[in-house]
Design an enzyme around this catalytic site. Structure first.
Site, PDB file in Angstrom:
ATOM      1  CD  GLU A 252      -2.934  -0.665   2.500  1.00 50.47           C
ATOM      2  OE1 GLU A 252      -2.896   0.407   3.136  1.00 50.47           O
ATOM      3  OE2 GLU A 252      -3.664  -1.610   2.816  1.00 50.47           O
TER       4      GLU A 252
HETATM    5  C1  NOJ Z   1      -4.331   1.236   5.492  1.00 52.09           C
HETATM    6  C2  NOJ Z   1      -5.502   0.319   5.316  1.00 52.09           C
HETATM    7  O1  NOJ Z   1      -5.023  -0.979   5.165  1.00 52.09           O
HETATM    8  C3  NOJ Z   1      -6.392   0.670   4.140  1.00 52.09           C
HETATM    9  O2  NOJ Z   1      -7.531  -0.125   4.175  1.00 52.09           O
HETATM   10  C4  NOJ Z   1      -6.712   2.141   4.140  1.00 52.09           C
HETATM   11  O3  NOJ Z   1      -7.552   2.471   3.048  1.00 52.09           O
HETATM   12  C5  NOJ Z   1      -5.416   2.920   4.087  1.00 52.09           C
HETATM   13  N1  NOJ Z   1      -4.620   2.615   5.261  1.00 52.09           N
HETATM   14  C6  NOJ Z   1      -5.618   4.427   4.034  1.00 52.09           C
HETATM   15  O4  NOJ Z   1      -6.140   4.860   5.230  1.00 52.09           O
END
Ligand code: NOJ
Length: 570
Positions: A414
């Protein structure tokens, strides 16, 4: 570069707070070098991500059970505007549409999560398995593979079956380890012939701290100073058990890998010549990423966590530490249970030493760390309150992982930035800047020798952003939530990210600048499309409601009129 609509009262408040803190030291000491033009290693994997609760919708369809997020969001006052993920992006019904967006970006991989209660409605495998849930993920996986997109599958992105919460207290209870293992085993059995990358937990830090310490997330418990440590302890054990299950029962046949996705902000000492700040910054990272990574790579919690929580627990009059302990057998069972490490990273903080009280009744994960967090008011902050764009922190965090955990294989699972909901702006120059700079810092980290194999932009679509509801948009694609068909529109960053992917990096300044210019040019026409959308919704209302109603009424009136005529004749 800030979006027009991104400035809030809170930002001003933060800025004032931070400016007063900023007087104490020289912000300019962190000058973090120039842009690096070059390419990524051949075979580097580019992707985008999503998660079940945030995008699927269909919360009660086709035999799905309730998750803690379904129940949490349906209680008033938990989520901004009382919004829910009931329908969200309707991803459940849009496999083909979303795979074509992924194709448009020419992604190598797509990261999604499996909803546990969609597969096992009560969470307990022996109760019932929902075949329609299995069918949905089969379709998604098959469709991705037909399009040569590698699926990266997360088993737990926070949507615990509600029955497990009610019956056992969720992650407070050790029995979750076996239930989760059974669920994972079912996934290996049903999907493992096609999946090579499994992620056990997504960001267990959030699930533990926000779910069981602050209560901002489901299940909303505020067990300060103990809840998060206990939940995390069970998640680490559950992760290890699932890794061993795969290792002994499936690896030889399926030849995949099992990892975990940990999130971590970088913590930079406020004053790099002050030993106390250096130690506080190290503690910040150890209490965040190290809390999970150290047991998994080295078999036990970071020494600094054991020391600080242990000492404070005693001062608070307890006979043992609030941080649970692993037995020697557990340590060796947990150590080394990671074939690749997923890293979710968004932002950075400056850290300074700050003693917190450790008297009775003051126990808290946050106070256990004895530190204060600061931000530089000049850091761009286009969306979420907590998300400041600090690209250089990414390189430092990646190097930290390399040195602390023996240079493991890393997939960035991410990374991205948000804007505010009301921002109906597809020309997201701030996201282009963020992606350009963060991806560049990742490239520098790879040159430093960090073993990063892939990058996942967060996220493919705008979606339900947990306690923030739909008020923060992380998507490369804009989703019009006002329209019940949830149409998707590409933001400018789609064009820009696509260029990075097709060049596998940044060829030279002229080209990269051209990409940015072209992306911003094309987005203005898409913006007009979006602006026309209320009209589309209006037209839909006309065709779906007004026209049938008028037709029915006309038929009724004609029938009455006919009857009237017939009567008069008789
Ligand atoms: C981490 C989380 O895993 C994800 O679900 C979320 O959208 C992002 N942070 C942004 O807040």
């Amino acid at each position: 570069m800030l979006p027009r609509c991104a400035f809030s009262v809170c930002h001003v408040f933060m800025l004032v707070l931070c400016l007063s803190a900023a007087e104490d030291f020289d912000w300019t000491k962190n000058d973090h070098g120039s842009f690096y033009y070059g390419t990524f290693p051949a075979g580097f994997s580019w992707g985008a991500g999503s998660s079940a609760y945030q995008t699927e919708g269909a919360w009660d369809k086709d035999g799905k059970g309730l998750s803690i997020w379904d129940v949490f969001t349906h209680k008033k006052g938990r989520i901004q505007q009382n919004e829910t993920g009931d329908s969200s992006c309707e991803g459940y019904y849009k496999i083909k549409d979303d795979v074509s967006l992924i194709n448009e970006l020419k992604l190598n991989h797509y990261r999604f999560s499996i909803s546990w209660p969609r597969l096992i409605p009560t969470g307990i495998k022996s109760d019932h398995i929902n075949e329609r849930g299995i069918q949905y993920y089969n379709d998604l996986i098959d469709h991705l593979l037909e399009n040569k997109i590698t699926p990266i599958v997360t088993l737990y992105h926070w949507d615990l079956p509600q029955v497990l919460q009610e019956k056992y207290g969720g992650w407070q209870n050790i029995s979750m380890v076996n239930h989760f293992n059974e669920f994972a085993n079912l996934c290996f059995e049903k999907f493992g012939n096609r999946i090579k990358y499994w992620i056990t937990f997504n960001n267990p830090w959030s699930a533990a701290v926000e779910g069981y310490e602050t209560g901002e997330h489901a299940p909303g418990l505020k067990l300060r100073g103990t809840g998060a440590y206990r939940a995390a302890h069970h998640m680490i054990k559950a992760h290890a058990k699932v890794w061993h299950t795969y290792d002994t029962q499936w690896r030889a046949k399926q030849k995949g890998m099992v990892g975990i996705s940990l999130s971590g902000d970088w913590g930079e000492p406020v004053d790099i010549s002050n030993q106390k700040d250096i130690e506080a910054a190290e503690r910040y990272v150890q209490f965040y990423l190290g809390w999970f990574a150290t047991p998994i790579f080295h078999g036990d919690y970071p020494q600094v966590m054991k020391d600080f929580i242990g000492r404070k627990s005693i001062q608070q009059g307890l006979s043992t530490s609030r941080l649970p302990t692993f037995s020697p057998q557990e340590k060796s069972y947990i150590k080394g249970t990671c074939d690749f490490l997923g890293i979710g990273h968004f932002t950075t903080r400056y850290i300074t030493q700050k003693n917190s009280p450790s008297t009775r009744g003051t126990s808290s994960y946050f106070l256990d760390r004895d530190l204060a967090e600061l931000v530089d008011p000049r850091w761009p902050d286009p969306g979420s309150e907590w998300l400041y764009a600090v690209p250089w922190g990414f390189r430092r965090l990646l190097n930290f992982v390399k040195t602390q955990y023996g240079n493991p294989m890393i997939y960035v699972t991410e990374n991205g930035v948000s804007e505010k909901m009301l921002c109906t702006e597809l020309c997201d120059e701030w996201r282009i800047q963020y992606l350009k700079d963060y991806i560049n810092e990742m490239l520098k980290a790879i040159k430093d020798g960090v073993n990063v194999k892939g990058y996942t932009a967060w996220s493919l679509l705008d979606k339900f952003e947990w306690d923030e509801g739909f008020s923060e948009r992380f998507g490369l694609y804009y989703v019009d939530f006002r329209n019940k068909n949830k149409p998707r529109y590409p933001k400018a960053s789609v064009q820009f990210y696509k260029r990075i992917i097709s060049s596998n990096g940044f060829p030279n300044q002229r080209e990269v600048e051209n990409w940015r210019r072209k992306a911003v040019e094309t987005c203005s026409s898409s913006n007009q499309l979006l602006a026309a959308d209320p009209l589309t919704s209006h037209m839909e209302m006309v065709t779906e409601i007004v026209v049938p109603t008028v037709c029915t009424l006309s038929i009724l009136l004609s029938a009455i009129f006919l009857m009237f005529l017939l009567r008069r004749r008789n």
